[in-house]
Design a protein around this motif. Structure first.
Motif, PDB file in Angstrom:
ATOM      1  N   LEU A 104      15.564   7.768   7.115  1.00 50.21           N
ATOM      2  CA  LEU A 104      15.121   8.465   5.909  1.00 50.21           C
ATOM      3  C   LEU A 104      14.008   9.437   6.280  1.00 50.21           C
ATOM      4  O   LEU A 104      13.099   9.080   7.044  1.00 50.21           O
ATOM      5  CB  LEU A 104      14.620   7.474   4.867  1.00 50.21           C
ATOM      6  N   PRO A 105      14.032  10.664   5.752  1.00 46.55           N
ATOM      7  CA  PRO A 105      13.003  11.652   6.113  1.00 46.55           C
ATOM      8  C   PRO A 105      11.584  11.149   5.883  1.00 46.55           C
ATOM      9  O   PRO A 105      10.697  11.390   6.707  1.00 46.55           O
ATOM     10  CB  PRO A 105      13.329  12.842   5.202  1.00 46.55           C
ATOM     11  N   GLU A 106      11.359  10.432   4.764  1.00 42.40           N
ATOM     12  CA  GLU A 106      10.001   9.962   4.488  1.00 42.40           C
ATOM     13  C   GLU A 106       9.556   8.902   5.500  1.00 42.40           C
ATOM     14  O   GLU A 106       8.375   8.834   5.857  1.00 42.40           O
ATOM     15  CB  GLU A 106       9.896   9.402   3.057  1.00 42.40           C
ATOM     16  N   SER A 107      10.500   8.084   5.970  1.00 45.37           N
ATOM     17  CA  SER A 107      10.162   7.088   6.982  1.00 45.37           C
ATOM     18  C   SER A 107       9.847   7.759   8.318  1.00 45.37           C
ATOM     19  O   SER A 107       8.862   7.430   8.982  1.00 45.37           O
ATOM     20  CB  SER A 107      11.308   6.093   7.168  1.00 45.37           C
ATOM     21  N   LEU A 108      10.699   8.700   8.726  1.00 46.93           N
ATOM     22  CA  LEU A 108      10.455   9.409   9.980  1.00 46.93           C
ATOM     23  C   LEU A 108       9.130  10.165   9.926  1.00 46.93           C
ATOM     24  O   LEU A 108       8.417  10.260  10.933  1.00 46.93           O
ATOM     25  CB  LEU A 108      11.606  10.376  10.268  1.00 46.93           C
ATOM     26  N   GLN A 109       8.785  10.701   8.756  1.00 48.26           N
ATOM     27  CA  GLN A 109       7.510  11.407   8.612  1.00 48.26           C
ATOM     28  C   GLN A 109       6.340  10.452   8.839  1.00 48.26           C
ATOM     29  O   GLN A 109       5.356  10.805   9.502  1.00 48.26           O
ATOM     30  CB  GLN A 109       7.416  12.029   7.221  1.00 48.26           C
ATOM     31  N   LEU A 110       6.452   9.237   8.316  1.00 49.03           N
ATOM     32  CA  LEU A 110       5.390   8.256   8.528  1.00 49.03           C
ATOM     33  C   LEU A 110       5.222   7.924  10.006  1.00 49.03           C
ATOM     34  O   LEU A 110       4.105   7.797  10.512  1.00 49.03           O
ATOM     35  CB  LEU A 110       5.691   6.976   7.738  1.00 49.03           C
ATOM     36  N   PHE A 111       6.348   7.817  10.716  1.00 49.24           N
ATOM     37  CA  PHE A 111       6.274   7.497  12.133  1.00 49.24           C
ATOM     38  C   PHE A 111       5.709   8.665  12.945  1.00 49.24           C
ATOM     39  O   PHE A 111       4.951   8.448  13.888  1.00 49.24           O
ATOM     40  CB  PHE A 111       7.648   7.084  12.662  1.00 49.24           C
ATOM     41  N   ILE A 112       6.084   9.887  12.588  1.00 55.01           N
ATOM     42  CA  ILE A 112       5.537  11.021  13.333  1.00 55.01           C
ATOM     43  C   ILE A 112       4.045  11.151  13.052  1.00 55.01           C
ATOM     44  O   ILE A 112       3.254  11.487  13.943  1.00 55.01           O
ATOM     45  CB  ILE A 112       6.299  12.332  13.008  1.00 55.01           C
ATOM     46  N   ASP A 113       3.637  10.873  11.813  1.00 54.14           N
ATOM     47  CA  ASP A 113       2.214  10.885  11.476  1.00 54.14           C
ATOM     48  C   ASP A 113       1.455   9.839  12.301  1.00 54.14           C
ATOM     49  O   ASP A 113       0.363  10.112  12.826  1.00 54.14           O
ATOM     50  CB  ASP A 113       2.008  10.611   9.986  1.00 54.14           C
ATOM     51  N   SER A 114       2.035   8.642  12.402  1.00 45.46           N
ATOM     52  CA  SER A 114       1.395   7.577  13.172  1.00 45.46           C
ATOM     53  C   SER A 114       1.288   7.962  14.639  1.00 45.46           C
ATOM     54  O   SER A 114       0.250   7.740  15.287  1.00 45.46           O
ATOM     55  CB  SER A 114       2.185   6.268  13.029  1.00 45.46           C
ATOM     56  N   TYR A 115       2.353   8.530  15.177  1.00 42.56           N
ATOM     57  CA  TYR A 115       2.396   8.896  16.589  1.00 42.56           C
ATOM     58  C   TYR A 115       1.314   9.929  16.908  1.00 42.56           C
ATOM     59  O   TYR A 115       0.538   9.776  17.850  1.00 42.56           O
ATOM     60  CB  TYR A 115       3.786   9.427  16.924  1.00 42.56           C
ATOM     61  N   VAL A 116       1.259  10.982  16.110  1.00 42.62           N
ATOM     62  CA  VAL A 116       0.247  12.024  16.330  1.00 42.62           C
ATOM     63  C   VAL A 116      -1.157  11.448  16.178  1.00 42.62           C
ATOM     64  O   VAL A 116      -2.056  11.738  16.982  1.00 42.62           O
ATOM     65  CB  VAL A 116       0.465  13.201  15.359  1.00 42.62           C
ATOM     66  N   SER A 117      -1.344  10.623  15.158  1.00 40.42           N
ATOM     67  CA  SER A 117      -2.664  10.022  14.941  1.00 40.42           C
ATOM     68  C   SER A 117      -3.095   9.188  16.142  1.00 40.42           C
ATOM     69  O   SER A 117      -4.252   9.248  16.582  1.00 40.42           O
ATOM     70  CB  SER A 117      -2.644   9.134  13.687  1.00 40.42           C
ATOM     71  N   GLU A 118      -2.167   8.416  16.688  1.00 35.96           N
ATOM     72  CA  GLU A 118      -2.486   7.584  17.847  1.00 35.96           C
ATOM     73  C   GLU A 118      -2.879   8.442  19.055  1.00 35.96           C
ATOM     74  O   GLU A 118      -3.841   8.124  19.760  1.00 35.96           O
ATOM     75  CB  GLU A 118      -1.287   6.704  18.200  1.00 35.96           C
ATOM     76  N   ILE A 119      -2.133   9.500  19.272  1.00 36.48           N
ATOM     77  CA  ILE A 119      -2.430  10.377  20.412  1.00 36.48           C
ATOM     78  C   ILE A 119      -3.827  10.986  20.276  1.00 36.48           C
ATOM     79  O   ILE A 119      -4.633  10.961  21.214  1.00 36.48           O
ATOM     80  CB  ILE A 119      -1.375  11.492  20.525  1.00 36.48           C
ATOM     81  N   VAL A 120      -4.119  11.511  19.089  1.00 37.32           N
ATOM     82  CA  VAL A 120      -5.396  12.186  18.878  1.00 37.32           C
ATOM     83  C   VAL A 120      -6.564  11.211  18.996  1.00 37.32           C
ATOM     84  O   VAL A 120      -7.563  11.482  19.676  1.00 37.32           O
ATOM     85  CB  VAL A 120      -5.412  12.878  17.497  1.00 37.32           C
ATOM     86  N   MET A 121      -6.443  10.061  18.342  1.00 36.67           N
ATOM     87  CA  MET A 121      -7.546   9.104  18.375  1.00 36.67           C
ATOM     88  C   MET A 121      -7.736   8.509  19.771  1.00 36.67           C
ATOM     89  O   MET A 121      -8.863   8.249  20.195  1.00 36.67           O
ATOM     90  CB  MET A 121      -7.318   8.009  17.334  1.00 36.67           C
ATOM     91  N   ALA A 122      -6.633   8.292  20.488  1.00 35.80           N
ATOM     92  CA  ALA A 122      -6.743   7.762  21.851  1.00 35.80           C
ATOM     93  C   ALA A 122      -7.478   8.734  22.759  1.00 35.80           C
ATOM     94  O   ALA A 122      -8.249   8.319  23.638  1.00 35.80           O
ATOM     95  CB  ALA A 122      -5.349   7.468  22.405  1.00 35.80           C
ATOM     96  N   GLU A 123      -7.255  10.034  22.550  1.00 35.15           N
ATOM     97  CA  GLU A 123      -7.952  11.037  23.352  1.00 35.15           C
ATOM     98  C   GLU A 123      -9.445  11.056  23.065  1.00 35.15           C
ATOM     99  O   GLU A 123     -10.246  11.453  23.914  1.00 35.15           O
ATOM    100  CB  GLU A 123      -7.343  12.415  23.086  1.00 35.15           C
ATOM    101  N   ARG A 124      -9.847  10.637  21.887  1.00 31.89           N
ATOM    102  CA  ARG A 124     -11.251  10.623  21.508  1.00 31.89           C
ATOM    103  C   ARG A 124     -11.955   9.318  21.906  1.00 31.89           C
ATOM    104  O   ARG A 124     -13.172   9.204  21.770  1.00 31.89           O
ATOM    105  CB  ARG A 124     -11.390  10.795  19.995  1.00 31.89           C
TER     106      ARG A 124
END
Length: 360
Positions: A104-124
């Motif tokens: 479902l597009p809304e589910s995939l959007q949640l996962f892409i949001d989580s993925y990007v968030s993890e990458i950004v926060m891990a870099e910090r």
């Protein structure tokens, strides 16, 4: 994380999911033993091969591997990277796999949001000591739960990982990032705000522990039937009268445990003489919680009305957790709040483009 969108809930969610699968696996074993009398003709009708109790999720997006699915400030995510992330999520949390399967597009959007968030926060994140060793421990923990599901058959586990296209290296890298995000979020929590939260919680009884004995007299259809025969449903007036009578008998010295076993409609405490021992009062419904906080010790209460009926209560013991006892719990609350705040307030400004497939 999925589906609770709480960072600290990730480990709990996959543990619960796999625990349920473990229970199902044991139930299936018992059922299989009960079918030993099945005729050969019936067996011939069964499909060949074994089906894993943990579904393998098709994470393919139907797009070219190098296609960019997300562009954010500082980087991009390709289809290949995102599918690998979805495969890992499906493996560590079968509940997430159910959502991924639907695409479902809304589910995939949640996962892409989580993925990007993890990458950004891990870099910090600051330097995390022992991140890799702790990550490997988490991987071992997941694999051990899968082995419970698979009856300690390592070949089945290997096949599950191959079919889901995840490796030990993939999982370890994921959890190294997990530990970094956790470290970053913890740096966002200040000691003074934790102490303030503790003081606020104390005034609301959040950290109070009590041992309470009670008798529940239910109203109407809520009344629990006794071991034999039917129990007459009581009107509100009848239930209140019985609760008053029980309170009077208790004040005259009758044994609380004996009356609870005879009259209480609460199956959770009936057989223990009505006792809930050393329980956090915050877990109880508001009216019961308030009485547990305010009732003088070892005094029989007037009937306390809740949605369950009328309770006759006696608080036998009450204490309060100190700050050091609950600071990790409070920190976890703040970590979840900081994660949500990042997702809600900062992530939207970081996202530049998302290119996810539409549901067919």
């Amino acid at each position: 994380m999925w589906p609770l969108r709480k960072w600290g809930a990730l480990m709990l969610s996959f543990t619960l999911a796999l625990s349920l699968l473990t229970a199902c696996g044991k139930a299936e074993d018992k059922e299989a033993k009960g079918k030993e009398e099945q005729t050969q003709a019936d067996q011939d009708q069964q499909p060949t091969g074994e089906e894993s109790p943990v579904p393998v999720v098709d994470v393919s997006l139907g797009m070219e591997p190098n296609t960019v699915v997300a562009e954010y400030e500082g980087g991009t995510i390709t289809v290949e990277q995102f599918e690998n992330y979805l495969a890992i999520q499906s493996f560590i949390n079968p509940q997430a796999g159910f959502a991924i399967h639907e695409k479902l597009p809304e589910s995939l959007q949640l996962f892409i949001d989580s993925y990007v968030s993890e990458i950004v926060m891990a870099e910090r994140a600051p330097e995390v000591a022992n991140a890799e060793s702790e990550a490997k421990q988490l991987v071992d923990r997941i694999k051990s739960q899968y082995l419970m599901v698979f009856g300690n058959d390592e070949k089945k586990l290997e096949k599950q990982m191959q079919d889901q296209k995840v490796t030990d290296e993939d999982l370890t890298a994921f959890f190294v990032r997990y530990k970094k995000v956790e470290a970053y979020l913890r740096t966002q929590v200040q000691e003074d705000e934790m102490k303030k939260r503790y003081e606020e919680g104390k005034t609301q009884g959040e950290f109070t522990i009590a041992s309470v004995r009670h008798i529940l007299v239910s109203v109407g259809d809520q009344a629990a039937p006794p071991a034999e025969g039917e129990k007459k449903a009581l009107t509100d007036e009848e239930a209140k009268k019985l609760a008053d009578d029980l309170a009077s008998r208790l004040r005259k010295g009758e044994d609380f445990a004996a009356l609870a076993k005879e009259f209480s409609d609460d199956p959770g405490s009936k057989e223990t003489g009505g006792l809930y021992e050393d329980v956090e009062v915050a877990m109880w419904v508001p009216e019961f919680k308030q009485a547990a906080l305010e009732l003088p010790l070892n005094e029989i209460s007037d009937p306390v009305k809740t949605d369950y009926g009328y309770h006759v209560m006696k608080v036998e013991k009450r204490s309060e957790k100190g700050y050091d006892d609950v600071k990790d719990q409070i920190r976890s609350q703040f970590v979840n709040e900081k994660y949500d705040a990042f997702m809600d307030k900062e992530l939207p400004s970081l996202m530049k483009k998302v290119n996810l497939p539409e549901k067919k």
